[in-house]
Design a protein around this motif. Structure first.
Motif, PDB file in Angstrom:
ATOM      1  N   GLU A  76       2.326 -22.463 -26.619  1.00 33.86           N
ATOM      2  CA  GLU A  76       3.075 -21.213 -26.698  1.00 33.86           C
ATOM      3  C   GLU A  76       2.601 -20.263 -25.611  1.00 33.86           C
ATOM      4  N   ALA A  77       3.557 -19.682 -24.889  1.00 30.48           N
ATOM      5  CA  ALA A  77       3.214 -18.768 -23.793  1.00 30.48           C
ATOM      6  C   ALA A  77       2.533 -17.534 -24.356  1.00 30.48           C
ATOM      7  N   PRO A  78       1.522 -17.031 -23.684  1.00 27.73           N
ATOM      8  CA  PRO A  78       0.820 -15.839 -24.176  1.00 27.73           C
ATOM      9  C   PRO A  78       1.756 -14.645 -24.235  1.00 27.73           C
ATOM     10  N   SER A  79       1.595 -13.851 -25.273  1.00 26.93           N
ATOM     11  CA  SER A  79       2.462 -12.687 -25.445  1.00 26.93           C
ATOM     12  C   SER A  79       2.098 -11.602 -24.452  1.00 26.93           C
ATOM     13  N   THR A  80       3.136 -10.999 -23.862  1.00 28.67           N
ATOM     14  CA  THR A  80       2.912  -9.902 -22.909  1.00 28.67           C
ATOM     15  C   THR A  80       3.388  -8.576 -23.487  1.00 28.67           C
ATOM     16  N   ALA A  81       3.676  -8.582 -24.792  1.00 28.12           N
ATOM     17  CA  ALA A  81       4.235  -7.381 -25.420  1.00 28.12           C
ATOM     18  C   ALA A  81       3.272  -6.207 -25.353  1.00 28.12           C
ATOM     19  N   ASN A  82       1.963  -6.500 -25.437  1.00 24.63           N
ATOM     20  CA  ASN A  82       0.978  -5.423 -25.490  1.00 24.63           C
ATOM     21  C   ASN A  82       0.440  -5.035 -24.118  1.00 24.63           C
ATOM     22  N   LYS A  83       0.897  -5.731 -23.077  1.00 28.60           N
ATOM     23  CA  LYS A  83       0.406  -5.429 -21.737  1.00 28.60           C
ATOM     24  C   LYS A  83       1.193  -4.271 -21.138  1.00 28.60           C
ATOM     25  N   ARG A  84       0.492  -3.312 -20.572  1.00 31.02           N
ATOM     26  CA  ARG A  84       1.149  -2.172 -19.954  1.00 31.02           C
ATOM     27  C   ARG A  84       1.700  -2.575 -18.585  1.00 31.02           C
ATOM     28  N   PRO A  85       2.820  -1.949 -18.173  1.00 32.47           N
ATOM     29  CA  PRO A  85       3.366  -2.238 -16.837  1.00 32.47           C
ATOM     30  C   PRO A  85       2.345  -1.902 -15.752  1.00 32.47           C
ATOM     31  N   GLN A  86       2.275  -2.711 -14.736  1.00 34.76           N
ATOM     32  CA  GLN A  86       1.337  -2.506 -13.638  1.00 34.76           C
ATOM     33  C   GLN A  86       2.079  -1.942 -12.429  1.00 34.76           C
ATOM     34  N   PHE A  87       1.451  -0.954 -11.772  1.00 34.39           N
ATOM     35  CA  PHE A  87       2.066  -0.328 -10.612  1.00 34.39           C
ATOM     36  C   PHE A  87       1.049  -0.282  -9.461  1.00 34.39           C
ATOM     37  N   THR A  88       1.570  -0.185  -8.253  1.00 32.31           N
ATOM     38  CA  THR A  88       0.723   0.031  -7.092  1.00 32.31           C
ATOM     39  C   THR A  88       1.281   1.219  -6.313  1.00 32.31           C
ATOM     40  N   ILE A  89       0.413   1.955  -5.652  1.00 34.49           N
ATOM     41  CA  ILE A  89       0.820   3.128  -4.887  1.00 34.49           C
ATOM     42  C   ILE A  89       0.944   2.748  -3.406  1.00 34.49           C
ATOM     43  N   VAL A  90       2.084   3.062  -2.807  1.00 37.72           N
ATOM     44  CA  VAL A  90       2.301   2.792  -1.388  1.00 37.72           C
ATOM     45  C   VAL A  90       2.645   4.099  -0.677  1.00 37.72           C
ATOM     46  N   LYS A  91       2.314   4.171   0.612  1.00 39.58           N
ATOM     47  CA  LYS A  91       2.630   5.339   1.424  1.00 39.58           C
ATOM     48  C   LYS A  91       3.718   4.970   2.433  1.00 39.58           C
ATOM     49  N   GLU A  92       4.798   5.739   2.416  1.00 34.93           N
ATOM     50  CA  GLU A  92       5.888   5.528   3.380  1.00 34.93           C
ATOM     51  C   GLU A  92       5.856   6.653   4.402  1.00 34.93           C
ATOM     52  N   LEU A  93       5.728   6.303   5.683  1.00 33.88           N
ATOM     53  CA  LEU A  93       5.666   7.303   6.740  1.00 33.88           C
ATOM     54  C   LEU A  93       7.035   7.958   6.925  1.00 33.88           C
ATOM     55  N   LEU A  94       7.073   9.290   6.788  1.00 30.08           N
ATOM     56  CA  LEU A  94       8.315  10.038   6.965  1.00 30.08           C
ATOM     57  C   LEU A  94       8.375  10.753   8.307  1.00 30.08           C
ATOM     58  N   TYR A  95       7.210  11.173   8.821  1.00 34.03           N
ATOM     59  CA  TYR A  95       7.205  11.957  10.060  1.00 34.03           C
ATOM     60  C   TYR A  95       5.866  11.799  10.768  1.00 34.03           C
ATOM     61  N   ASP A  96       5.929  11.735  12.102  1.00 38.26           N
ATOM     62  CA  ASP A  96       4.731  11.658  12.945  1.00 38.26           C
ATOM     63  C   ASP A  96       4.992  12.539  14.155  1.00 38.26           C
ATOM     64  N   ASN A  97       4.251  13.639  14.282  1.00 36.46           N
ATOM     65  CA  ASN A  97       4.550  14.573  15.368  1.00 36.46           C
ATOM     66  C   ASN A  97       4.237  13.996  16.749  1.00 36.46           C
ATOM     67  N   ALA A  98       3.489  12.884  16.806  1.00 37.19           N
ATOM     68  CA  ALA A  98       3.246  12.225  18.090  1.00 37.19           C
ATOM     69  C   ALA A  98       4.543  11.652  18.658  1.00 37.19           C
ATOM     70  N   GLN A  99       5.504  11.382  17.782  1.00 39.02           N
ATOM     71  CA  GLN A  99       6.814  10.879  18.216  1.00 39.02           C
ATOM     72  C   GLN A  99       7.801  12.024  18.416  1.00 39.02           C
ATOM     73  N   ASP A 100       7.301  13.249  18.306  1.00 38.66           N
ATOM     74  CA  ASP A 100       8.132  14.444  18.442  1.00 38.66           C
ATOM     75  C   ASP A 100       7.482  15.423  19.418  1.00 38.66           C
ATOM     76  N   GLY A 101       6.843  14.872  20.474  1.00 33.00           N
ATOM     77  CA  GLY A 101       6.218  15.711  21.492  1.00 33.00           C
ATOM     78  C   GLY A 101       5.078  16.548  20.978  1.00 33.00           C
ATOM     79  N   TYR A 102       4.385  16.090  19.947  1.00 31.60           N
ATOM     80  CA  TYR A 102       3.284  16.821  19.305  1.00 31.60           C
ATOM     81  C   TYR A 102       3.723  18.214  18.865  1.00 31.60           C
ATOM     82  N   SER A 103       4.916  18.275  18.290  1.00 31.28           N
ATOM     83  CA  SER A 103       5.410  19.544  17.739  1.00 31.28           C
ATOM     84  C   SER A 103       4.428  20.049  16.693  1.00 31.28           C
ATOM     85  N   SER A 104       4.272  21.364  16.617  1.00 35.98           N
ATOM     86  CA  SER A 104       3.308  21.946  15.678  1.00 35.98           C
ATOM     87  C   SER A 104       3.909  22.190  14.295  1.00 35.98           C
TER      88      SER A 104
END
Length: 209
Positions: A132-160
């Motif tokens: 019998e497959a182990p029950s996963t009913a009591n296991k909490r959902p697992q998440f990971t944190i990722v960072k998505e680059l939205l802006y880089d001022n080096a690509q915008d002439g080092y705008s301040s």
């Protein structure tokens, strides 16, 4: 010699403390007077002492229905190409292996529907060794944190500065990079200066009819 070391340490600590106090409100006096639409001061603004070759970051929450302006300023001795990036922090759901296996088996079964008539009475259905497959009913959902680059001022002439409209509540990370090689010498005073990140906001104007 020991007294010299202690005295030297006290002087450095005193100097660092005084410099930090002087920099604490640098974003107000160094990043202000920006041309354009007037915006309200946001208390998430930050200032800090940074050294050449150093990278530092902090978190910013942008709220739906607001326009934002992020301005980065620094003292002259740190140069005129201080870089800053803005990332959005997102929580990504990690599928358990059981779900992946079930999806794979589901795909396989849909492809083999033509053989179902021959498998209805397979001996495997009556096996006593099936686990019998182990029950996963009591296991909490697992998440990971990722960072998505939205802006880089080096690509915008080092705008301040950058202006943007928040699309829903956004969990952002502002990363500041001071150019240069960080000193490796223990007794050399590092080249440091104040860096400020001024955050301003205003209610977004309604567009359309």
């Amino acid at each position: 010699m020991r007294q010299f070391v202690l005295l030297f340490s006290v002087v450095l600590i005193s100097f660092a403390s005084q410099a930090q106090t002087q920099c604490s409100q640098y974003h107000r006096k160094g990043c202000g007077d920006k041309d354009g639409v007037f915006m309200k001061y946001d208390s998430q603004s930050k200032s800090a002492i940074m050294a050449k070759g150093q990278t530092s970051e902090f978190h910013l929450v942008a709220y739906n229905g607001l326009d934002y302006r992020v301005t980065v300023c620094n003292e002259d001795n740190l140069g005129n190409e201080v870089r800053f990036k803005i990332y959005e922090k997102q929580k990504i759901y990690i599928k358990p292996k059981a779900e992946i296996v079930e999806e794979t088996e589901s795909d396989d079964s849909s492809e083999d529907d033509s053989d179902d008539d021959y498998d209805d009475y397979s001996d495997d259905d009556y096996s006593d060794d099936e686990e019998e497959a182990p029950s996963t009913a009591n296991k909490r959902p697992q998440f990971t944190i990722v960072k998505e680059l939205l802006y880089d001022n080096a690509q915008d002439g080092y705008s301040s500065f950058i202006e943007f409209t928040a699309e829903g509540a956004m969990s952002l990370i502002i990363e500041v990079i001071v150019p240069g090689d960080e000193s490796k010498m223990k007794l050399k005073v590092r080249e440091t200066g104040c860096v400020g990140v001024l955050i301003e906001h205003i209610k977004s104007k309604k567009t359309g009819f």
